[in-house]
Motif scaffolding. Structure first.
Motif, mmCIF file in Angstrom:
data_model
loop_
_atom_site.group_PDB
_atom_site.id
_atom_site.type_symbol
_atom_site.label_atom_id
_atom_site.label_comp_id
_atom_site.label_asym_id
_atom_site.label_seq_id
_atom_site.Cartn_x
_atom_site.Cartn_y
_atom_site.Cartn_z
ATOM 1 N N MET A 49 26.990 -1.812 -20.083
ATOM 2 C CA MET A 49 26.047 -2.612 -19.305
ATOM 3 C C MET A 49 25.485 -1.721 -18.212
ATOM 4 S SD MET A 49 26.659 -6.295 -17.509
ATOM 5 C CE MET A 49 25.329 -7.116 -16.620
ATOM 6 N N VAL A 50 24.167 -1.569 -18.199
ATOM 7 C CA VAL A 50 23.466 -0.754 -17.205
ATOM 8 C C VAL A 50 22.408 -1.642 -16.563
ATOM 9 C CG1 VAL A 50 22.071 1.300 -16.782
ATOM 10 C CG2 VAL A 50 23.877 1.351 -18.533
ATOM 11 N N GLY A 51 22.619 -2.018 -15.299
ATOM 12 C CA GLY A 51 21.724 -2.997 -14.694
ATOM 13 C C GLY A 51 21.837 -4.306 -15.448
ATOM 14 N N ASP A 52 20.713 -4.832 -15.939
ATOM 15 C CA ASP A 52 20.734 -6.069 -16.713
ATOM 16 C C ASP A 52 20.721 -5.810 -18.211
ATOM 17 O OD1 ASP A 52 18.154 -5.040 -16.491
ATOM 18 O OD2 ASP A 52 17.216 -6.968 -16.845
ATOM 19 N N HIS A 53 20.838 -4.546 -18.611
ATOM 20 C CA HIS A 53 20.856 -4.216 -20.039
ATOM 21 C C HIS A 53 22.281 -4.264 -20.581
ATOM 22 C CE1 HIS A 53 19.908 -2.095 -23.800
ATOM 23 N NE2 HIS A 53 21.068 -1.480 -23.611
ATOM 24 N N ILE A 54 22.465 -4.937 -21.697
ATOM 25 C CA ILE A 54 23.750 -4.954 -22.380
ATOM 26 C C ILE A 54 23.536 -4.389 -23.782
ATOM 27 C CG2 ILE A 54 25.631 -6.369 -23.266
ATOM 28 C CD1 ILE A 54 25.073 -8.353 -21.033
ATOM 29 N N ALA A 170 17.761 -0.670 -17.977
ATOM 30 C CA ALA A 170 17.561 -1.805 -17.072
ATOM 31 C C ALA A 170 16.073 -2.131 -16.942
ATOM 32 C CB ALA A 170 18.158 -1.492 -15.699
ATOM 33 N N SER A 171 15.776 -3.381 -16.657
ATOM 34 C CA SER A 171 14.387 -3.809 -16.515
ATOM 35 C C SER A 171 13.867 -3.526 -15.108
ATOM 36 C CB SER A 171 14.267 -5.303 -16.806
ATOM 37 O OG SER A 171 14.929 -6.039 -15.800
ATOM 38 N N PRO A 172 12.540 -3.414 -14.950
ATOM 39 C CA PRO A 172 11.971 -3.185 -13.612
ATOM 40 C C PRO A 172 12.342 -4.275 -12.619
ATOM 41 C CG PRO A 172 10.314 -2.835 -15.312
ATOM 42 C CD PRO A 172 11.506 -3.457 -15.994
ATOM 43 N N GLY A 173 12.443 -5.519 -13.092
ATOM 44 C CA GLY A 173 12.779 -6.616 -12.198
ATOM 45 C C GLY A 173 14.189 -6.532 -11.652
ATOM 46 N N PHE A 174 15.084 -5.884 -12.382
ATOM 47 C CA PHE A 174 16.453 -5.758 -11.903
ATOM 48 C C PHE A 174 16.536 -4.699 -10.808
ATOM 49 C CE2 PHE A 174 20.799 -4.311 -11.792
ATOM 50 C CZ PHE A 174 21.523 -5.480 -11.918
ATOM 51 N N VAL A 175 15.955 -3.553 -11.041
ATOM 52 C CA VAL A 175 16.078 -2.479 -10.056
ATOM 53 C C VAL A 175 15.136 -2.657 -8.879
ATOM 54 C CG1 VAL A 175 16.898 -0.839 -11.767
ATOM 55 C CG2 VAL A 175 14.454 -0.982 -11.314
ATOM 56 N N GLN A 176 14.057 -3.444 -9.065
ATOM 57 C CA GLN A 176 13.131 -3.756 -7.969
ATOM 58 C C GLN A 176 12.477 -2.515 -7.364
ATOM 59 O OE1 GLN A 176 12.671 -7.081 -5.979
ATOM 60 N NE2 GLN A 176 12.851 -7.592 -8.105
ATOM 61 N N ASN A 177 12.369 -1.438 -8.139
ATOM 62 C CA ASN A 177 11.796 -0.210 -7.561
ATOM 63 C C ASN A 177 11.450 0.751 -8.676
ATOM 64 O OD1 ASN A 177 11.032 1.892 -5.986
ATOM 65 N ND2 ASN A 177 13.060 2.466 -5.310
ATOM 66 N N THR A 178 10.160 0.873 -9.017
ATOM 67 C CA THR A 178 9.803 1.744 -10.134
ATOM 68 C C THR A 178 9.598 3.198 -9.719
ATOM 69 O OG1 THR A 178 7.485 1.184 -9.836
ATOM 70 C CG2 THR A 178 8.723 -0.114 -11.425
ATOM 71 N N THR A 235 9.170 -9.448 -18.415
ATOM 72 C CA THR A 235 10.311 -8.541 -18.360
ATOM 73 C C THR A 235 10.836 -8.419 -16.929
ATOM 74 O OG1 THR A 235 9.501 -7.261 -20.247
ATOM 75 C CG2 THR A 235 11.085 -6.176 -18.819
ATOM 76 N N VAL A 236 9.919 -8.296 -15.980
ATOM 77 C CA VAL A 236 10.306 -8.225 -14.564
ATOM 78 C C VAL A 236 11.026 -9.501 -14.150
ATOM 79 C CG1 VAL A 236 9.417 -8.142 -12.204
ATOM 80 C CG2 VAL A 236 8.464 -6.622 -13.943
ATOM 81 N N ARG A 237 10.478 -10.646 -14.522
ATOM 82 C CA ARG A 237 11.064 -11.926 -14.127
ATOM 83 C C ARG A 237 12.444 -12.135 -14.760
ATOM 84 N NH1 ARG A 237 5.477 -15.535 -14.710
ATOM 85 N NH2 ARG A 237 4.800 -15.282 -12.525
ATOM 86 N N ILE A 238 12.575 -11.793 -16.033
ATOM 87 C CA ILE A 238 13.874 -11.964 -16.695
ATOM 88 C C ILE A 238 14.908 -11.019 -16.092
ATOM 89 C CG2 ILE A 238 15.120 -11.682 -18.875
ATOM 90 C CD1 ILE A 238 13.394 -14.228 -18.668
ATOM 91 N N GLY A 239 14.493 -9.798 -15.753
ATOM 92 C CA GLY A 239 15.409 -8.870 -15.099
ATOM 93 C C GLY A 239 15.902 -9.412 -13.775
ATOM 94 N N TYR A 240 14.994 -10.034 -13.015
ATOM 95 C CA TYR A 240 15.382 -10.612 -11.725
ATOM 96 C C TYR A 240 16.302 -11.820 -11.934
ATOM 97 C CZ TYR A 240 14.965 -12.368 -6.947
ATOM 98 O OH TYR A 240 15.235 -12.799 -5.675
ATOM 99 N N ILE A 274 13.646 -11.081 -24.842
ATOM 100 C CA ILE A 274 13.802 -9.820 -24.119
ATOM 101 C C ILE A 274 15.242 -9.319 -24.138
ATOM 102 C CG2 ILE A 274 13.672 -8.781 -21.795
ATOM 103 C CD1 ILE A 274 11.216 -10.662 -21.341
ATOM 104 N N LYS A 275 16.220 -10.217 -24.008
ATOM 105 C CA LYS A 275 17.629 -9.815 -23.897
ATOM 106 C C LYS A 275 18.415 -9.980 -25.197
ATOM 107 C CE LYS A 275 18.607 -8.397 -20.645
ATOM 108 N NZ LYS A 275 18.282 -7.060 -20.086
ATOM 109 N N ASN A 276 17.773 -10.555 -26.216
ATOM 110 C CA ASN A 276 18.439 -10.783 -27.505
ATOM 111 C C ASN A 276 19.663 -11.689 -27.385
ATOM 112 O OD1 ASN A 276 16.689 -9.165 -29.154
ATOM 113 N ND2 ASN A 276 17.663 -7.354 -28.265
#
Length: 289
Positions: A49-54, A170-178, A235-240, A274-276
């Motif tokens: 798991m890296v950020g919101d990625h599994i 991880a998605s952009p919405g999770f890290v909040q900083n591109t 993608t941003v919203r789901i990451g958040y 997005i997250k399967n």
């Protein structure tokens, strides 16, 4: 799920860390640290798991991560039970960006690698020929010392700086900083999305921010982000939403509303796309990690 700061030991006479993690299973919890990190799995299988990625890992998995990005590698159950028949084994390389001094990172020869580091805040899985070359270098670094070890690290930097063989995690919405080094158009677009994604953003509105006609904006966005504006915004919203579920323990309806979805059915549909997995499955996964 609480995130903890976790640090690997660094030898007093070394400027960066090369560490072999070997044992029945990988013991690190869900954690973060200020160093950049390259993780090569030599043996073992499981979930990472890296950020919101599994995702799933097995032997040969290679991931690069920027500072402060939460992550964890969780071995399959047979490792915890001692039934795998072999030990989990991985090599980790860690460094801070100024480990050779800030002026060194600013020399012209490091420009391509600096750009790579700016893109690493979402984490990347490295693939293809680049992975094969880096794997060979990392396994050779374990017994090395001194300039030989440093030389190998710089070779790693060169391979990473010039590769296109990677996928973001991880998605952009999770890290909040591109932190993308790009045009003023992209900076304005991205800043506006990150500041307003919790509210409704229409295509005409975001095109106006970029000072473009609607058709021009759609083509421009697709060329630079490789997805449509609506796909990227989702993608941003789901990451958040993942961040809210994991860090604030909000229920699904609350997470959907606070991340910009006013329709729960659409939120569930986009989350699965997005997250399967469904939001409920994602929450259950967090409880296992």
């Amino acid at each position: 799920m609480k995130t903890v700061e976790f640090r690997l030991p660094q030898e007093y006479d070394k400027s960066f860390i090369v560490f072999q993690e070997i044992g029945q299973f990988f013991p690190c919890p869900w954690h973060y640290h200020p160093e950049y990190e390259l993780v090569l799995v030599l043996k073992s299988t499981g979930r990472r798991m890296v950020g919101d990625h599994i995702g799933y890992f097995d032997a040969g998995d290679l991931v690069f991560m920027g500072p402060s990005l939460p992550h964890v590698w969780v071995n399959d159950p047979e490792f915890f039970k001692g039934e795998a028949g072999y030990q989990a084994d991985a090599i980790v390389v860690q460094f801070v960006d100024a480990f050779l001094g800030k002026p060194f990172m600013e020399i012209p020869e490091m420009e391509a690698f600096r750009s790579f580091l700016l893109r690493s805040n979402r984490g990347m899985v490295i693939k293809g020929e680049t992975r094969e070359k880096i794997t060979a270098l990392m396994t050779q670094m374990l017994p090395m010392n001194g300039l030989q070890r440093l030389s190998s690290l710089l070779q790693l930097f060169d391979l990473l700086a010039h590769t296109t063989e990677y996928e973001y995690l991880a998605s952009p919405g999770f890290v909040q900083n591109t932190q993308l080094k790009s045009s003023d158009h992209l900076r304005k677009i991205n800043q506006y999305i990150m500041q307003n994604f919790q509210e409704e953003i229409t295509l005409s509105e975001i095109a106006g921010v970029a000072n473009m006609a609607l058709t021009t904006f759609c083509c421009f966005f697709k060329d630079h982000y490789r997805v449509s504006f609506v796909e990227y915004l989702n993608t941003v919203r789901i990451g958040y939403a993942c961040k809210l579920i994991s860090e604030k323990d909000l229920n699904i309806v609350e997470a959907a509303g606070e991340s910009g979805f006013n329709n729960l059915a659409n939120f569930n549909r986009q989350f699965k796309k997005i997250k399967n997995m469904t939001p409920s499955e994602y929450r259950r996964t967090l409880n296992v990690v």
